[in-house]
Scaffold this motif. Structure first.
Motif, PDB file in Angstrom:
ATOM      1  N   GLY A   1      -8.000  -2.722   4.683  1.00 35.79           N
ATOM      2  CA  GLY A   1      -7.315  -3.637   3.790  1.00 35.79           C
ATOM      3  C   GLY A   1      -7.954  -3.921   2.461  1.00 35.79           C
ATOM      4  O   GLY A   1      -7.295  -4.468   1.577  1.00 35.79           O
ATOM      5  N   ARG A   2      -9.197  -3.579   2.271  1.00 35.58           N
ATOM      6  CA  ARG A   2      -9.852  -3.855   0.983  1.00 35.58           C
ATOM      7  C   ARG A   2     -11.123  -3.022   0.876  1.00 35.58           C
ATOM      8  O   ARG A   2     -11.658  -2.540   1.871  1.00 35.58           O
ATOM      9  N   ILE A   3     -11.593  -2.878  -0.355  1.00 31.96           N
ATOM     10  CA  ILE A   3     -12.867  -2.186  -0.607  1.00 31.96           C
ATOM     11  C   ILE A   3     -13.841  -3.200  -1.186  1.00 31.96           C
ATOM     12  O   ILE A   3     -13.595  -3.781  -2.242  1.00 31.96           O
TER      13      ILE A   3
ATOM     14  N   ASP B   1      -9.379   7.829   7.695  1.00 32.22           N
ATOM     15  CA  ASP B   1      -9.598   6.537   7.037  1.00 32.22           C
ATOM     16  C   ASP B   1      -9.021   6.541   5.619  1.00 32.22           C
ATOM     17  O   ASP B   1      -9.282   7.456   4.834  1.00 32.22           O
ATOM     18  N   LEU B   2      -8.263   5.495   5.316  1.00 29.65           N
ATOM     19  CA  LEU B   2      -7.718   5.279   3.981  1.00 29.65           C
ATOM     20  C   LEU B   2      -8.083   3.864   3.561  1.00 29.65           C
ATOM     21  O   LEU B   2      -8.196   2.961   4.401  1.00 29.65           O
ATOM     22  N   TRP B   3      -8.234   3.654   2.250  1.00 30.67           N
ATOM     23  CA  TRP B   3      -8.707   2.357   1.762  1.00 30.67           C
ATOM     24  C   TRP B   3      -7.782   1.806   0.699  1.00 30.67           C
ATOM     25  O   TRP B   3      -7.444   2.501  -0.268  1.00 30.67           O
TER      26      TRP B   3
ATOM     27  N   TYR C   1       0.860  -1.188   0.000  1.00 24.53           N
ATOM     28  CA  TYR C   1       0.000   0.000   0.000  1.00 24.53           C
ATOM     29  C   TYR C   1       0.895   1.236   0.000  1.00 24.53           C
ATOM     30  O   TYR C   1       1.790   1.370   0.841  1.00 24.53           O
ATOM     31  N   VAL C   2       0.650   2.141  -0.941  1.00 30.77           N
ATOM     32  CA  VAL C   2       1.422   3.377  -1.058  1.00 30.77           C
ATOM     33  C   VAL C   2       0.591   4.533  -0.512  1.00 30.77           C
ATOM     34  O   VAL C   2      -0.533   4.778  -0.971  1.00 30.77           O
TER      35      VAL C   2
END
Length: 393
Positions: free
Chosen positions: A221-223, A253-255, A204-205
């Motif tokens: 960790g996933r969408i 929050d990041l996805w 993940y970048v």
């Protein structure tokens, strides 16, 4: 009469030599030098200089190193809207409409094989730019050079692993997650999260975003398809932008796109600089009973973390956090227990060491608990970590 003949003979021979020399010059590029034996004919250098290194040295500067002495000309910066190589070629032929900056100054090294170029405008963190220019050597050979790069991050943020859940449940739209704590304010551009178990292709970048000391960042960790429209990256100050399951209004929050695992129960997770590949923080996880890492990457990451003083005790699975119980419940997480102490200790960020030493003893697998018939989860994305340990039944 004899002297005249010798003089005429010398002139004839010299004239013939000059004609031969000029003919050779026409056929092949040559140069010459005078030696004790006479004139030595040498081939002329017709090879353009090659670029051996290009690096971004600041928000307004880049450095270029070449194989020989150089002179730079027609230097400029172009700005790209998208990271697309096809657009790059269009951009190079578009004239000045995409011009972002020109060279303010060029400083050559003592041997003149490298130069630092300072531009008229600062680059913006994470934006895509193209360096464009001509490189000449001392004999006049030239090279048209272009190089794509990203805007320099002068104030990188400092993050610390804080909580991990390795399980997910599609029916509940619950993804795995990794939570970070911001030890030092700055920008996250240039950081990447890599799982030794899952490999480089599934890393993940981090995007370019400004974060503040004391913030929590949750990388989900996933969408899932059903929540694609509401699983949104919170890159600004609006922490309520994302509304997918387990989004938090108290964290950023990041996805991670796709369905690849972000972490496994036996894993070595590293946070590192994407350019230097220097590991900034790491966590070692192991299922019960493991004595060796199953993948070379896990072993290498673990050894590097131990050697740098990021992980204490050793580099093997026996020195990792035991993840027993993590595969059977969404209400459990692997939680750091000394986050508050570290935050207080390094409130003054000038005291931050290069690496923070952690050990398996700093972490526990946390379990749900019931208080007045209310079930409190041991998994707390975006909130203070639970201190209720999972007890093996």
């Amino acid at each position: 009469m004899k002297k005249f003949f010798v003089s005429q003979l010398f002139r004839s021979v010299l004239g013939a030599a000059i004609i031969v020399f000029l003919a050779l010059v026409v056929v092949s590029p040559l140069s010459c030098r005078l030696t004790e034996e006479g004139i030595e004919i040498l081939p002329v250098d017709t090879t353009a200089p090659s670029v051996e290194d290009f690096s971004v040295s600041g928000a307004k500067s880049v450095t270029i190193s070449c194989s020989e002495k150089i002179v730079l000309d027609c230097i400029c910066l172009l700005e790209m809207e998208e990271d697309d190589d096809e657009l790059l070629f269009e951009l190079l032929d578009s004239g000045d409409e995409n011009l972002y900056a020109v060279a303010d100054s060029i400083s050559y090294s003592e041997n003149r094989k490298s130069a630092e170029i300072e531009f008229s405008e600062e680059t913006k963190v994470g934006k895509i730019y193209v360096f464009k220019g001509k490189i000449y050597d001392i004999t006049g050979n030239s090279l048209d050079f272009v190089q794509k790069f990203y805007g320099y991050n002068e104030k990188p943020a400092r993050l610390l692993f804080n909580e991990i859940r390795t399980t997910y449940n599609k029916s509940k739209q619950a993804a795995e997650y990794i939570e970070f704590y911001v030890l030092k304010s700055g920008n996250t551009f240039g950081l990447e999260l890599v799982s030794g178990a899952n490999g480089e292709s599934k890393k993940y970048v981090f995007p370019a975003m400004e974060v503040s000391q004391g913030e929590f960042i949750v990388v989900h960790g996933r969408i899932f398809d059903e929540s694609a429209d509401i699983a949104l990256d919170e890159l600004s100050d609006d922490l309520s932008l994302s509304s997918a399951y387990e989004s938090s209004d108290t964290a950023r929050d990041l996805w991670k796109a796709g369905n690849d695992k972000i972490a496994s129960n036996s894993d070595v997770l590293v946070l590192r600089d994407s350019l230097s590949l220097d590991i900034k923080d790491a966590v070692l996880l192991s299922a019960a009973g493991k004595t060796e890492w199953s993948k070379k990457t896990m072993s290498e990451f673990a050894q590097t973390a131990y050697d740098k003083g990021i992980w204490a005790g050793g580099a093997g699975p026996l020195n990792a956090i035991c993840t027993e119980g993590m595969s059977s419940s969404l209400l459990r997480s692997i939680s750091r227990q000394n986050r508050s102490e570290l935050a207080e200790k390094y409130q003054d960020t000038s005291c931050l060491p290069e690496y923070i030493l952690s050990a398996a003893s700093d972490w526990i697998v946390t379990e749900k608990m019931t208080v007045d018939k209310l079930v409190i989860s041991g998994a707390t994305p975006g909130y203070e970590n639970s201190r209720n340990p999972y007890e093996t039944k």
